[in-house]
Enzyme design. Sequence first.
Site, PDB file in Angstrom:
ATOM      1  N   ASN A  28       0.852  -1.191   0.000  1.00  0.00           N
ATOM      2  CA  ASN A  28       0.000   0.000   0.000  1.00  0.00           C
ATOM      3  C   ASN A  28       0.888   1.241   0.000  1.00  0.00           C
ATOM      4  O   ASN A  28       1.830   1.331   0.780  1.00  0.00           O
ATOM      5  CB  ASN A  28      -0.912   0.000   1.216  1.00  0.00           C
ATOM      6  N   GLU A 100      -2.622  -0.058  -4.374  1.00  0.00           N
ATOM      7  CA  GLU A 100      -2.048  -1.297  -3.838  1.00  0.00           C
ATOM      8  C   GLU A 100      -1.307  -2.010  -4.947  1.00  0.00           C
ATOM      9  O   GLU A 100      -1.886  -2.346  -5.979  1.00  0.00           O
ATOM     10  CB  GLU A 100      -3.170  -2.188  -3.307  1.00  0.00           C
TER      11      GLU A 100
HETATM   12  P1  ADP Z   1      -1.022  -4.597   3.983  1.00  0.00           P
HETATM   13  O1  ADP Z   1      -2.509  -4.540   4.147  1.00  0.00           O
HETATM   14  O2  ADP Z   1      -0.280  -4.093   5.187  1.00  0.00           O
HETATM   15  O3  ADP Z   1      -0.613  -3.924   2.714  1.00  0.00           O
HETATM   16  P2  ADP Z   1      -0.662  -7.184   2.673  1.00  0.00           P
HETATM   17  O4  ADP Z   1      -1.193  -8.477   3.196  1.00  0.00           O
HETATM   18  O5  ADP Z   1      -1.325  -6.580   1.478  1.00  0.00           O
HETATM   19  O6  ADP Z   1      -0.652  -6.161   3.895  1.00  0.00           O
HETATM   20  O7  ADP Z   1       0.872  -7.417   2.393  1.00  0.00           O
HETATM   21  C1  ADP Z   1       1.613  -6.369   1.799  1.00  0.00           C
HETATM   22  C2  ADP Z   1       3.067  -6.373   2.195  1.00  0.00           C
HETATM   23  O8  ADP Z   1       3.688  -7.614   1.821  1.00  0.00           O
HETATM   24  C3  ADP Z   1       3.821  -5.298   1.432  1.00  0.00           C
HETATM   25  O9  ADP Z   1       3.760  -4.038   2.086  1.00  0.00           O
HETATM   26  C4  ADP Z   1       5.236  -5.851   1.406  1.00  0.00           C
HETATM   27  O10 ADP Z   1       5.944  -5.405   2.559  1.00  0.00           O
HETATM   28  C5  ADP Z   1       5.034  -7.373   1.456  1.00  0.00           C
HETATM   29  N1  ADP Z   1       5.272  -8.074   0.189  1.00  0.00           N
HETATM   30  C6  ADP Z   1       6.009  -9.213   0.061  1.00  0.00           C
HETATM   31  N2  ADP Z   1       6.055  -9.638  -1.210  1.00  0.00           N
HETATM   32  C7  ADP Z   1       5.308  -8.764  -1.958  1.00  0.00           C
HETATM   33  C8  ADP Z   1       4.981  -8.673  -3.352  1.00  0.00           C
HETATM   34  N3  ADP Z   1       5.408  -9.587  -4.251  1.00  0.00           N
HETATM   35  N4  ADP Z   1       4.211  -7.626  -3.763  1.00  0.00           N
HETATM   36  C9  ADP Z   1       3.772  -6.710  -2.862  1.00  0.00           C
HETATM   37  N5  ADP Z   1       4.044  -6.743  -1.533  1.00  0.00           N
HETATM   38  C10 ADP Z   1       4.809  -7.761  -1.055  1.00  0.00           C
HETATM   39 MG    MG Z   2      -1.885  -4.459   0.961  1.00  0.00          MG
END
Ligand code: ADP
Ligand code: MG
Length: 167
Positions: A28, A100
């Site tokens: 995000n 996102e």
């Molecule tokens: P949030 O709601 O906090 O964004 P998510 O479950 O959407 O949580 O997970 C997002 C986080 O996962 C990102 O901020 C990043 O730190 C991590 N991440 C790991 N691998 C990826 C990827 N391939 N693409 C995007 N984010 C990733």
């Molecule tokens: Mg997210």
Amino acid sequence: MVPLTYIRSIVIRGFGRGSRELGCPTANVDNINHLTIPTGIYCGLAQIVVRSASEVQQDPNYPDAYKDVISKLPYTTEVKGMVCSFGFNPHYENTERSLEVHILDNLGFDFYGAELRVLICEKMRDEKKYESLEALKQDIANDICYAKSVTVNFQHHVFNSNYFLKP
Ligand code: ADP
Ligand code: MG
């Protein structure tokens, strides 16, 4: 055609739904109020930029909440394909827009607090409201598949622009 749109911002914590409910982590991104593109699902390129811990500590504009995590992140400059959603996530009925970004690679680490440079290159479709979580997940899988097949065509922007930090 959507004009190329460039966003450079810090990765913040969201609702944690991406990985948990959808099996698709989405980074995000902060600071999106100025964006004028229509809401929708897009693809393009993204680069994670990890600034040095000492530089970040001295930056008054850098959010305190992320100052500690930055020193633990691996250094990377590779520009990768991405697919992103920009808007209200109608399935979840958010009241504010969010951006996102799912990076099309298995990174194996979190990068909260890092800077993300995002180049939006192509609009794939509008946002949709779904009958079920399964239907949403199916569309996400299709979106990822399509984005993987086209983002290779955007790689010239890595060399022909100042959007990305040079390795
Ligand atoms: P949030 O709601 O906090 O964004 P998510 O479950 O959407 O949580 O997970 C997002 C986080 O996962 C990102 O901020 C990043 O730190 C991590 N991440 C790991 N691998 C990826 C990827 N391939 N693409 C995007 N984010 C990733
Ligand atoms: Mg997210």
